[in-house]
Design a protein around this motif. Structure first.
Motif, PDB file in Angstrom:
ATOM      1  N   LYS A 540      29.894  31.416   7.883  1.00  0.00           N
ATOM      2  CA  LYS A 540      31.305  31.784   7.901  1.00  0.00           C
ATOM      3  C   LYS A 540      31.755  32.200   6.513  1.00  0.00           C
ATOM      4  O   LYS A 540      31.312  31.683   5.509  1.00  0.00           O
ATOM      5  N   ARG A 550      34.983  24.903  11.801  1.00  0.00           N
ATOM      6  CA  ARG A 550      35.096  24.419  13.167  1.00  0.00           C
ATOM      7  C   ARG A 550      33.946  24.979  13.990  1.00  0.00           C
ATOM      8  O   ARG A 550      33.580  26.138  13.830  1.00  0.00           O
ATOM      9  N   HIS A 552      32.003  26.661  17.088  1.00  0.00           N
ATOM     10  CA  HIS A 552      32.408  27.652  18.083  1.00  0.00           C
ATOM     11  C   HIS A 552      31.275  27.854  19.065  1.00  0.00           C
ATOM     12  O   HIS A 552      30.109  27.615  18.755  1.00  0.00           O
ATOM     13  N   ALA A 563      39.141  29.851  23.335  1.00  0.00           N
ATOM     14  CA  ALA A 563      38.931  28.763  22.387  1.00  0.00           C
ATOM     15  C   ALA A 563      38.538  27.499  23.140  1.00  0.00           C
ATOM     16  O   ALA A 563      39.087  27.185  24.196  1.00  0.00           O
ATOM     17  N   THR A 564      37.572  26.776  22.589  1.00  0.00           N
ATOM     18  CA  THR A 564      37.184  25.504  23.187  1.00  0.00           C
ATOM     19  C   THR A 564      38.184  24.430  22.791  1.00  0.00           C
ATOM     20  O   THR A 564      38.929  24.563  21.808  1.00  0.00           O
ATOM     21  N   GLU A 566      37.555  21.600  21.497  1.00  0.00           N
ATOM     22  CA  GLU A 566      37.195  21.049  20.193  1.00  0.00           C
ATOM     23  C   GLU A 566      37.729  21.923  19.065  1.00  0.00           C
ATOM     24  O   GLU A 566      38.235  21.418  18.055  1.00  0.00           O
ATOM     25  N   GLU A 567      37.614  23.257  19.241  1.00  0.00           N
ATOM     26  CA  GLU A 567      38.151  24.167  18.231  1.00  0.00           C
ATOM     27  C   GLU A 567      39.654  23.984  18.073  1.00  0.00           C
ATOM     28  O   GLU A 567      40.181  23.921  16.953  1.00  0.00           O
ATOM     29  N   ASN A 570      40.643  20.610  16.405  1.00  0.00           N
ATOM     30  CA  ASN A 570      40.427  20.653  14.959  1.00  0.00           C
ATOM     31  C   ASN A 570      41.547  21.402  14.260  1.00  0.00           C
ATOM     32  O   ASN A 570      42.005  21.005  13.185  1.00  0.00           O
ATOM     33  N   VAL A 591      42.053  29.711  15.136  1.00  0.00           N
ATOM     34  CA  VAL A 591      40.711  29.574  15.692  1.00  0.00           C
ATOM     35  C   VAL A 591      39.915  30.861  15.524  1.00  0.00           C
ATOM     36  O   VAL A 591      38.722  30.844  15.195  1.00  0.00           O
ATOM     37  N   ALA A 594      38.550  31.372  12.098  1.00  0.00           N
ATOM     38  CA  ALA A 594      37.418  30.487  11.858  1.00  0.00           C
ATOM     39  C   ALA A 594      36.129  31.060  12.423  1.00  0.00           C
ATOM     40  O   ALA A 594      35.045  30.786  11.909  1.00  0.00           O
ATOM     41  N   ARG A 595      36.246  31.854  13.470  1.00  0.00           N
ATOM     42  CA  ARG A 595      35.045  32.451  14.061  1.00  0.00           C
ATOM     43  C   ARG A 595      34.562  33.666  13.274  1.00  0.00           C
ATOM     44  O   ARG A 595      33.415  34.095  13.430  1.00  0.00           O
TER      45      ARG A 595
END
Length: 642
Positions: A540, A550, A552, A563-564, A566-567, A570, A591, A594-595
């Motif tokens: 990343k 986070r 992914h 988005a999951t 968990e993502e 966070n 999110v 972050a990906r």
């Protein structure tokens, strides 16, 4: 090729304001204050007063419709002057004669806004967002409300705040749009850009007059904002390049995002309505598409689907507009005995194929091999269709409620059927009648077939008759694919794609309807695999505004995969630092940011998606109520030249 590695930056584009000032709706009239409440109108005045009352109610409704939720969040500061866009060339997809280009919109804050619905009144803002929207877990909405990303009528509230009538709810997010293709740049043999093409805009204009503007839509580009696409839409790009068209572009018809080709816009609502009615009336509009399908068309079609013409009407097509041909006596009898459960429609909707020559005469004994071998050039096939629209009066003996149309060109007179046959091009046209339906409205899933097992009431509500005509253009033995000319007689959703799939000849690279996304495109498949690896495995980016790592899911492009939990959790649990602006905080907890793993992530995402299907709107001919016909045509796509 010259300068193909260079990223070309455009001047900052203009875009509509995503949030506006909240103006309360006009007050409704109070019946108790009416000065003529107890008046007794004369009998002759009642109809007039009733008409005036209906007109006043219509005006009130019209005023209320004009009000739209705008929001007061960060999105209110985004305009086309502040929107950051880039145009990039793709060397890997460019050819010796043209440069492929894509348009990238940098992520930006965007405010989703809505007025409180009646069922929301008395409920907490947290419950409304979690129950009614549900895109994120409850913990995310709690954090968004507490941090001011979710506002009520422009004010920060607590999670237990109760919604009242007239409240406006806004939710500001960091929005990421997928990249889209724009028109190619043409090259000379020495790799220099064609002089005329250097001045070409992102969207190629085919024709423009005082009333319409006709453009050539690239595939992957939606016509209007929808889903994850907002500024990367045809209307936004066209009006950003042509500010004089802002507020003056009205859709007449639509194409799927993955379909390319001719798109007509009206410059006024009156013209849009008039042309829209002509397109809806099947005999006022002729639409012509190009498609490239699997196999030798139409040799995969089951022979048992063939429907021969009636002995009472030899050499006449058995179906009209996808419905069984009926004379007036049969039609009246059928209308009188129509079943309330839709069984009459089930029996009348056509399912079968027939073959005609270019003059429209049915050939019951012509083989499918003869149809395949009768392929001709696009220009020849279009001339056949031109004869059809100018020489033939619409067949009105089969369907009720239609109006007649006068022809702009007198019919060609012939002395005998043999003379007419000699005047034909020698091409055989393949016609299919096959019902279609939208199976799931939310996802847009469509189907074609007999639907014999469908419940009668559901059949009546969802199944529509459909009919398409096809002619062979050229066959490519290397890829075992055929270019065909398609003329939809009806206009059902995904009709051409569905009919081709039903016959066993799907559009070769249409992944939604039995095609293969990289059919015949080894380079595209290789680029997909390379880009997929980079997206999944690259580290990343260490950009300063993204400070929380986070996890992914695999194969997750920016917005293709939701988005999951968990993502989102966070992101929701990431605290806002003292003195940190809300905009920086939204970026930090995004999110999708972050990906993103590298600066070229958007381009990589474009390479792993479908870059469009082999379906192209080639020509539209529209006949007005005055009998005058106008035809618009664009260039055939590169994939049709095999």
């Amino acid at each position: 090729m010259a300068d193909t590695n260079e990223t070309v930056e455009l001047p900052k584009q203009n875009a509509v304001v995503v949030a506006s000032i909240d103006i309360p709706p006009p007050p409704l009239p109070d019946p108790s204050s009416s000065s003529h409440k107890n008046d007794q109108p004369q009998k002759g005045d009642r109809k007039k007063k009733r008409g005036m009352k209906q007109q006043q109610q219509q005006q009130q409704r019209s005023k209320r419709v004009r009000k739209r939720p705008g929001g007061e969040g960060l999105g209110a500061g985004i305009t086309e002057e502040t929107l950051d866009t880039q145009i990039m060339t793709l060397d890997a997809l460019s050819t010796c004669d043209r440069l492929k280009r894509i348009r990238i919109v940098k992520p930006y804050p965007y405010t989703f806004a809505t007025f409180a619905k009646e069922r929301w009144i008395g409920r907490t803002v947290l419950d409304v967002y979690h129950d009614e929207f549900g895109s994120y877990p409850k913990s995310y909405y709690e954090a968004a409300i507490n941090e001011g990303r979710i506002l009520v009528s422009g004010k920060r509230v607590t999670c237990d705040f109760l919604i009242k009538g007239g409240h406006e709810l806004t939710h500001t997010v960091h929005r990421h749009e997928p990249a889209v293709a724009v028109c190619d740049l043409l090259l000379e043999k020495d790799d220099t850009i064609v002089v005329e093409d250097r001045e070409k805009k992102l969207i190629r204009i085919v024709h423009e007059s005082d009333s319409v503007i006709v453009v050539d839509k690239p595939s992957t580009l939606p016509i209007h904002p929808c889903g994850g696409y907002n500024y990367n839409s045809l209307i936004h790009i066209l009006t950003s390049e042509r500010p004089d068209l802002k507020g003056k572009v009205f859709t007449v018809h639509r194409l799927d995002r993955l379909t390319s080709g001719l798109t007509i816009f009206a410059k006024s609502t009156e013209v849009a309505k008039s042309m829209g009615k002509c397109i809806m009336d099947r005999d006022h509009c002729q639409k012509v598409y190009l498609a490239r399908v699997k196999g030798k068309f139409p040799l995969h079609v089951p022979p048992e689907l063939r429907t021969k013409s009636s002995p009472d009407q030899p050499n006449v097509p058995p179906f009209v507009h996808g419905e069984e041909r009926m004379n007036s006596a049969t039609m009246n009898d059928s209308n009188q005995h129509a079943s309330s459960e839709g069984e009459n429609s089930r029996s009348n909707f056509g399912l079968g194929f027939w073959v005609t020559d270019s003059s429209g005469m049915v050939h019951d004994n012509t083989t499918l091999t003869s149809v395949f071998e009768s392929g001709s050039s696009i220009d020849t096939l279009l001339r056949d269709l031109e004869k059809e629209t100018t020489n033939n009066q619409p067949d009105r003996s089969s369907l009720p409620g239609d109006i007649s149309i006068s022809s702009t060109t007198p019919s060609k007179e012939t002395d005998s059927p043999n003379e007419e046959k000699e005047a034909s091009s020698g091409v055989y046209w393949f016609h299919l009648a096959c019902p279609t339906r939208i199976a799931v409205k939310k996802t847009g899933i469509c189907e074609a077939g007999s639907f014999s097992n469908l419940d009668p009431s559901l059949y009546r509500k969802t199944v529509k008759p459909a009919q398409t005509s096809f002619a062979v253009v050229e066959y490519d033995a290397k890829t075992d694919s055929t270019v065909v000319l398609c003329k939809p007689v009806t206009g059902r959703t995904h009709q051409i794609r569905l009919h081709l799939e039903y016959m066993g000849h799907p559009i070769a690279n249409d992944p939604n309807y039995s095609g293969e996304i990289w059919f015949g495109d080894e380079k595209g498949e290789r680029l997909y695999k390379e880009s997929r690896i980079k997206l999944d495995n690259d580290e990343k980016s260490s950009a300063s505004h993204v400070v929380v790592v986070r996890p992914h899911p695999d194969n997750a492009t920016t917005t293709d995969v939701p988005a999951t939990e968990e993502e989102v959790l966070n992101a929701a649990n990431c605290p806002r630092i003292e003195g940190e602006s809300l905009l920086d905080f939204i970026k930090k907890t995004c999110v999708w940011c972050a990906r993103s793993k590298s600066e070229d992530c958007t381009m990589l995402e474009f390479l792993v998606r479908s870059r469009g299907i082999w379906l192209h709107a080639l020509q539209y001919c529209i006949r007005g109520v005055d009998g005058q016909q106008k035809c618009y045509r664009t260039d055939s796509p590169a994939w049709s030249h095999i």
